[in-house]
Design a protein around this motif. Structure first.
Motif, PDB file in Angstrom:
ATOM      1  N   SER A  25      -8.549 -13.799 -11.780  1.00  0.00           N
ATOM      2  CA  SER A  25      -9.248 -14.831 -10.768  1.00  0.00           C
ATOM      3  C   SER A  25      -9.042 -14.133  -9.304  1.00  0.00           C
ATOM      4  CB  SER A  25      -8.452 -16.089 -10.765  1.00  0.00           C
ATOM      5  OG  SER A  25      -7.194 -15.884 -10.127  1.00  0.00           O
ATOM      6  N   PRO A  26     -10.235 -14.503  -8.617  1.00  0.00           N
ATOM      7  CA  PRO A  26     -10.309 -13.967  -7.209  1.00  0.00           C
ATOM      8  C   PRO A  26      -8.854 -14.419  -6.565  1.00  0.00           C
ATOM      9  CG  PRO A  26     -12.125 -15.261  -7.792  1.00  0.00           C
ATOM     10  CD  PRO A  26     -11.273 -15.553  -8.884  1.00  0.00           C
ATOM     11  N   LYS A  27      -8.561 -15.482  -6.648  1.00  0.00           N
ATOM     12  CA  LYS A  27      -7.302 -16.139  -5.882  1.00  0.00           C
ATOM     13  C   LYS A  27      -6.084 -15.035  -6.268  1.00  0.00           C
ATOM     14  CE  LYS A  27      -4.410 -19.840  -5.215  1.00  0.00           C
ATOM     15  NZ  LYS A  27      -4.108 -21.334  -5.678  1.00  0.00           N
ATOM     16  N   TYR A  28      -5.645 -14.552  -7.652  1.00  0.00           N
ATOM     17  CA  TYR A  28      -4.933 -13.566  -8.000  1.00  0.00           C
ATOM     18  C   TYR A  28      -5.182 -12.188  -7.236  1.00  0.00           C
ATOM     19  CZ  TYR A  28      -2.080 -10.427 -11.208  1.00  0.00           C
ATOM     20  OH  TYR A  28      -1.152  -9.742 -11.349  1.00  0.00           O
ATOM     21  N   VAL A  29      -6.335 -11.863  -7.254  1.00  0.00           N
ATOM     22  CA  VAL A  29      -6.512 -10.369  -6.698  1.00  0.00           C
ATOM     23  C   VAL A  29      -6.252 -10.483  -5.498  1.00  0.00           C
ATOM     24  CG1 VAL A  29      -8.349  -8.998  -6.300  1.00  0.00           C
ATOM     25  CG2 VAL A  29      -8.239  -9.840  -8.578  1.00  0.00           C
ATOM     26  N   ARG A  30      -6.747 -11.521  -4.430  1.00  0.00           N
ATOM     27  CA  ARG A  30      -6.321 -11.597  -3.003  1.00  0.00           C
ATOM     28  C   ARG A  30      -4.764 -11.495  -2.827  1.00  0.00           C
ATOM     29  NH1 ARG A  30     -10.669 -15.443  -2.998  1.00  0.00           N
ATOM     30  NH2 ARG A  30      -9.155 -17.083  -2.816  1.00  0.00           N
ATOM     31  N   ARG A  31      -3.917 -12.351  -3.602  1.00  0.00           N
ATOM     32  CA  ARG A  31      -2.599 -12.436  -3.642  1.00  0.00           C
ATOM     33  C   ARG A  31      -2.106 -11.035  -3.813  1.00  0.00           C
ATOM     34  NH1 ARG A  31      -1.348 -16.503  -6.799  1.00  0.00           N
ATOM     35  NH2 ARG A  31      -1.094 -15.137  -8.698  1.00  0.00           N
ATOM     36  N   LEU A  33      -3.572  -7.994  -3.263  1.00  0.00           N
ATOM     37  CA  LEU A  33      -4.109  -7.278  -2.293  1.00  0.00           C
ATOM     38  C   LEU A  33      -3.264  -7.441  -1.174  1.00  0.00           C
ATOM     39  CD1 LEU A  33      -7.844  -7.358  -2.447  1.00  0.00           C
ATOM     40  CD2 LEU A  33      -6.361  -5.282  -2.941  1.00  0.00           C
ATOM     41  N   ARG A  34      -2.925  -8.622  -0.652  1.00  0.00           N
ATOM     42  CA  ARG A  34      -2.043  -9.005   0.392  1.00  0.00           C
ATOM     43  C   ARG A  34      -0.627  -8.524  -0.013  1.00  0.00           C
ATOM     44  NH1 ARG A  34      -4.683 -14.017   0.286  1.00  0.00           N
ATOM     45  NH2 ARG A  34      -2.846 -14.843  -0.798  1.00  0.00           N
ATOM     46  N   ARG A  35       0.013  -8.848  -1.115  1.00  0.00           N
ATOM     47  CA  ARG A  35       1.268  -8.329  -1.364  1.00  0.00           C
ATOM     48  C   ARG A  35       1.383  -6.744  -1.359  1.00  0.00           C
ATOM     49  NH1 ARG A  35       3.514  -8.723  -7.439  1.00  0.00           N
ATOM     50  NH2 ARG A  35       5.606  -8.093  -7.189  1.00  0.00           N
ATOM     51  N   TRP A  36       0.476  -5.865  -1.733  1.00  0.00           N
ATOM     52  CA  TRP A  36       0.743  -4.477  -1.903  1.00  0.00           C
ATOM     53  C   TRP A  36       0.396  -3.895  -0.629  1.00  0.00           C
ATOM     54  CZ3 TRP A  36       3.959  -2.973  -5.148  1.00  0.00           C
ATOM     55  CH2 TRP A  36       3.949  -3.591  -6.336  1.00  0.00           C
ATOM     56  N   THR A  37      -0.460  -4.565   0.334  1.00  0.00           N
ATOM     57  CA  THR A  37      -0.657  -4.270   1.568  1.00  0.00           C
ATOM     58  C   THR A  37       0.576  -4.443   2.413  1.00  0.00           C
ATOM     59  OG1 THR A  37      -3.221  -4.732   1.591  1.00  0.00           O
ATOM     60  CG2 THR A  37      -2.017  -4.306   3.704  1.00  0.00           C
ATOM     61  N   TYR A  38       1.284  -5.375   2.459  1.00  0.00           N
ATOM     62  CA  TYR A  38       2.192  -5.827   2.951  1.00  0.00           C
ATOM     63  C   TYR A  38       3.444  -4.934   2.788  1.00  0.00           C
ATOM     64  CZ  TYR A  38       6.508  -8.279   4.596  1.00  0.00           C
ATOM     65  OH  TYR A  38       7.479  -8.620   5.208  1.00  0.00           O
ATOM     66  N   LEU A  39       3.473  -4.627   1.499  1.00  0.00           N
ATOM     67  CA  LEU A  39       4.653  -3.810   1.118  1.00  0.00           C
ATOM     68  C   LEU A  39       4.449  -2.232   1.342  1.00  0.00           C
ATOM     69  CD1 LEU A  39       5.557  -4.803  -2.522  1.00  0.00           C
ATOM     70  CD2 LEU A  39       6.950  -5.287  -0.652  1.00  0.00           C
ATOM     71  N   PHE A  98      -9.471  -2.588  -7.422  1.00  0.00           N
ATOM     72  CA  PHE A  98     -10.664  -2.494  -8.539  1.00  0.00           C
ATOM     73  C   PHE A  98     -10.197  -3.516  -9.666  1.00  0.00           C
ATOM     74  CE2 PHE A  98     -11.627   1.175  -6.266  1.00  0.00           C
ATOM     75  CZ  PHE A  98     -13.024   1.612  -6.450  1.00  0.00           C
ATOM     76  N   ALA A  99      -9.583  -4.449  -9.446  1.00  0.00           N
ATOM     77  CA  ALA A  99      -9.139  -5.654 -10.659  1.00  0.00           C
ATOM     78  C   ALA A  99     -10.161  -6.396 -11.119  1.00  0.00           C
ATOM     79  CB  ALA A  99      -8.044  -6.467 -10.002  1.00  0.00           C
ATOM     80  N   ARG A 100     -11.179  -6.658  -9.936  1.00  0.00           N
ATOM     81  CA  ARG A 100     -12.477  -7.338 -10.539  1.00  0.00           C
ATOM     82  C   ARG A 100     -13.655  -6.535 -10.772  1.00  0.00           C
ATOM     83  NH1 ARG A 100     -12.318 -12.618 -11.160  1.00  0.00           N
ATOM     84  NH2 ARG A 100     -14.569 -12.797 -10.515  1.00  0.00           N
ATOM     85  N   ALA A 101     -13.322  -5.411 -10.929  1.00  0.00           N
ATOM     86  CA  ALA A 101     -14.538  -4.210 -10.926  1.00  0.00           C
ATOM     87  C   ALA A 101     -15.270  -4.284 -12.162  1.00  0.00           C
ATOM     88  CB  ALA A 101     -14.017  -3.125 -10.485  1.00  0.00           C
ATOM     89  N   HIS A 102     -16.424  -3.711 -12.024  1.00  0.00           N
ATOM     90  CA  HIS A 102     -17.347  -3.622 -13.363  1.00  0.00           C
ATOM     91  C   HIS A 102     -16.731  -2.344 -13.940  1.00  0.00           C
ATOM     92  CE1 HIS A 102     -20.347  -6.314 -11.464  1.00  0.00           C
ATOM     93  NE2 HIS A 102     -20.366  -5.458 -10.564  1.00  0.00           N
ATOM     94  N   ARG A 103     -16.852  -2.241 -15.416  1.00  0.00           N
ATOM     95  CA  ARG A 103     -16.390  -1.249 -16.240  1.00  0.00           C
ATOM     96  C   ARG A 103     -17.568  -0.691 -16.839  1.00  0.00           C
ATOM     97  NH1 ARG A 103     -10.876  -0.275 -17.324  1.00  0.00           N
ATOM     98  NH2 ARG A 103      -9.572  -1.890 -16.937  1.00  0.00           N
ATOM     99  N   SER A 104     -17.871   0.566 -16.904  1.00  0.00           N
ATOM    100  CA  SER A 104     -19.103   1.348 -17.443  1.00  0.00           C
ATOM    101  C   SER A 104     -18.553   2.515 -18.145  1.00  0.00           C
ATOM    102  CB  SER A 104     -20.064   1.596 -16.188  1.00  0.00           C
ATOM    103  OG  SER A 104     -20.649   0.440 -15.589  1.00  0.00           O
ATOM    104  N   THR A 105     -19.198   2.798 -19.017  1.00  0.00           N
ATOM    105  CA  THR A 105     -19.114   4.076 -19.681  1.00  0.00           C
ATOM    106  C   THR A 105     -20.556   5.059 -19.292  1.00  0.00           C
ATOM    107  OG1 THR A 105     -17.949   3.013 -21.413  1.00  0.00           O
ATOM    108  CG2 THR A 105     -18.688   5.224 -21.897  1.00  0.00           C
TER     109      THR A 105
END
Length: 189
Positions: A25-31, A33-39, A98-105
């Motif tokens: 979910s977008p909420k999970y991805v934002r969380r 991103l904030r977490r890893w940026t802060y760390l 890239f958690a919500r990114a498109h996957r392509s081959t």
């Protein structure tokens, strides 16, 4: 014979199943991103401060105080550990981006050999990829593969990657992680 057994399927089918993970979910991805940026920022600040403390303790070592050597050694170890943790956080931050990114081959169309800056280093490779998205758009991406040993065998082969935009000429919008690499190697079989 059961149809659910993983052994009865081809490696390409197994790769498709493995990469069909649910989109977070977008909420999970934002969380994340904030977490890893802060760390990452925290580890960088701690590494810089411990480096400063190390330099100061080495300067005060001129008076031959044994405690300053212990402080310098501890600061050096803390700086090294925080640097490694900051690098790990950088990798996880990129993965979260890239958690919500498109996957392509796509197909590797060309390999660009990048000469080393000095003779001591090995050369690296950039793979030029051409892919058709689910929407029918043709996109091109440039994937830095570092010092891939058998780079020539990838030309004309399918490769799985992630991208955030559908811009056809945004060459740097690409992410290739371990799962994509494993799935791409399974597609070669």
């Amino acid at each position: 014979m059961s149809e659910n057994t993983e052994y009865s399927q081809s490696p390409a089918d197994n790769a498709r199943k493995r990469l069909a993970a649910p989109v977070p979910s977008p909420k999970y991805v934002r969380r994340q991103l904030r977490r890893w940026t802060y760390l990452r920022r925290t580890f960088i600040v701690i590494a810089v401060v411990s480096g400063f403390v190390m330099v100061v303790s080495l300067i005060t070592d001129l008076q031959k105080q044994p405690i300053s050597l212990w402080i310098a050694a501890t600061s050096f170890i803390l700086m090294a550990v925080c640097t490694m943790l900051a690098e790990s956080a950088r990798y996880r931050l990129r993965a979260a981006t890239f958690a919500r990114a498109h996957r392509s081959t796509g197909i590797v169309t060309e390999i660009v050999f990048i000469p080393p800056p000095t003779p001591d280093y090995s050369h690296s490779h950039d793979f030029m990829i051409r892919a058709t998205t689910e929407a029918g758009a043709v996109i091109r991406r440039r994937l830095d593969m570092g010092g891939e040993r058998e780079a020539d065998r990838w030309v004309g082969q399918p490769i799985r990657f992630q991208h955030r935009t559908l811009d056809p000429e945004n060459l740097d919008d690409v992410y290739f992680d371990y799962e994509d690499r494993k799935a791409s190697l399974d597609l070669h079989r």
